[in-house]
Design an enzyme around this catalytic site. Structure first.
Site, mmCIF file in Angstrom:
data_model
loop_
_atom_site.group_PDB
_atom_site.id
_atom_site.type_symbol
_atom_site.label_atom_id
_atom_site.label_comp_id
_atom_site.label_asym_id
_atom_site.label_seq_id
_atom_site.Cartn_x
_atom_site.Cartn_y
_atom_site.Cartn_z
ATOM 1 N N SER A 100 28.133 40.968 30.896
ATOM 2 C CA SER A 100 29.190 41.838 31.430
ATOM 3 C C SER A 100 29.204 43.121 30.619
ATOM 4 O O SER A 100 28.760 43.124 29.461
ATOM 5 C CB SER A 100 30.544 41.137 31.282
ATOM 6 O OG SER A 100 31.604 42.069 31.433
ATOM 7 N N TYR A 129 37.041 35.937 26.863
ATOM 8 C CA TYR A 129 35.940 36.408 27.713
ATOM 9 C C TYR A 129 35.060 37.405 26.939
ATOM 10 O O TYR A 129 33.839 37.297 26.929
ATOM 11 C CB TYR A 129 36.541 37.058 28.964
ATOM 12 C CG TYR A 129 35.538 37.533 29.993
ATOM 13 C CD1 TYR A 129 34.862 36.624 30.798
ATOM 14 C CD2 TYR A 129 35.299 38.899 30.199
ATOM 15 C CE1 TYR A 129 33.966 37.051 31.768
ATOM 16 C CE2 TYR A 129 34.409 39.339 31.169
ATOM 17 C CZ TYR A 129 33.747 38.409 31.959
ATOM 18 O OH TYR A 129 32.862 38.846 32.916
HETATM 19 C C1 BGC Z 1 34.978 41.180 34.844
HETATM 20 C C2 BGC Z 1 35.855 41.814 35.882
HETATM 21 C C3 BGC Z 1 36.146 43.262 35.523
HETATM 22 C C4 BGC Z 1 34.846 43.997 35.257
HETATM 23 C C5 BGC Z 1 35.075 45.447 34.827
HETATM 24 C C6 BGC Z 1 33.768 42.022 34.616
HETATM 25 O O1 BGC Z 1 33.012 41.456 33.591
HETATM 26 O O2 BGC Z 1 34.586 39.895 35.282
HETATM 27 O O3 BGC Z 1 37.066 41.091 35.966
HETATM 28 O O4 BGC Z 1 36.825 43.904 36.593
HETATM 29 O O5 BGC Z 1 34.143 43.332 34.239
HETATM 30 O O6 BGC Z 1 36.039 45.556 33.826
#
Ligand code: BGC
Length: 265
Positions: A153, A166
């Site tokens: 991410s 996360y």
């Molecule tokens: C998350 C999303 C978020 C995006 C941008 C992703 O890793 O799962 O919830 O909107 O990042 O911030």
């Protein structure tokens, strides 16, 4: 796509969390490139069946591409090991692992429960660790190269307030990839991260239904739109193929420019 131009002919790929969203798009794209696909799901067999039908359709009429669905909770080490073993039994080998399954929980840091912390860490980091380990053991035993692609991410770099576990899991994934790139390179095994920004998938359902929040986010995306799952799938197809043989230990951001967008208002 002509058969000759397919990048993944005769390869076998496992995509975790491929009953929906980014994972489903990756499974379909790798099938278009000629790979046989193992489709993993945790709790939505109907989604996995939908992916399977699309995989078979994408593989073309010559039936050279096949798919297989398997239930496993990627947050549980025993499940992950069984998933890898069953994939190998079914197709006789495994070449490509896409660690896509991921979860997030929204809470103020001071209210995060141990159960939610564990759920996020188990799926996003521990499961990836042990799925990768099981694949690597198979590749070492059979003396073959392989490709590992982790769906990380932008939050492996960028803070995301109220999503502390996360962020910690994705930051951990960044370092796991760097470390394994060095350790596995002598065996011809490469590992890279693909780091999506805001992609239109079920993980974002709440956000998609909240216009003020969505508009605020869109302001931060230089390309001015959310990403689509296929925007992520295309780079995964490249990283799974021989075209990326000299690339390991790095992260590719698929975020419309979100990560590096800072402007003084
Ligand atoms: C998350 C999303 C978020 C995006 C941008 C992703 O890793 O799962 O919830 O909107 O990042 O911030």
């Amino acid at each position: 796509m002509t058969l000759a131009s397919r990048k993944l002919e005769s390869k076998v790929a496992l995509v975790t969390g491929s009953s929906q969203g980014i994972g489903q798009a990756i499974a379909i794209r790798l099938a278009e490139e000629g790979a046989n696909i193992v489709i993993n799901y945790r709790s939505h067999p109907e989604g996995a069946e939908e992916t399977l039908a699309k995989v078979q359709a994408a593989g073309g009429q010559c039936h050279l591409v096949d798919g297989f669905t398997i239930q496993a909770d990627t947050g549980t080490v025993a499940d992950v090991q069984r998933m890898i073993a069953d994939s190998i039994t079914h197709f006789g080998k495994l070449d490509i692992l896409v660690n896509n399954a991921g979860i997030e929980k929204n809470a103020d840091f001071w209210k995060v429960t141990e159960a939610d912390y564990d759920a996020v860490m188990n799926v996003n980091l521990k499961g990836v660790f042990f799925a990768t380990q099981a694949l690597v053991n198979h590749l070492l035993e059979t003396k073959r190269p392989g490709k590992i692609i982790n769906i990380s991410s932008v939050h492996e770099e960028l803070p995301f307030p109220h999503f502390a576990a996360y962020c910690a899991s994705k930051g951990g994934l960044k370092m796991l990839t760097r470390n394994l790139a060095v350790e596995l390179a002598p065996f011809g095994i490469t590992i890279n991260n693909v780091a999506p920004g805001a992609i239109e998938t079920p993980i974002n359902t709440k956000l998609l239904n909240d216009p003020p929040k969505l508009n605020a986010l869109l302001q931060n995306i230089p390309l001015g739109r959310l990403g689509q799952p296929k925007d992520v799938a295309s780079i995964v197809a490249f990283l799974a193929s021989a075209e990326s043989d000299y690339i390991t230990g790095t992260t590719f951001f698929v975020d419309g420019g979100l990560l590096w967008n800072y402007q003084e208002q």
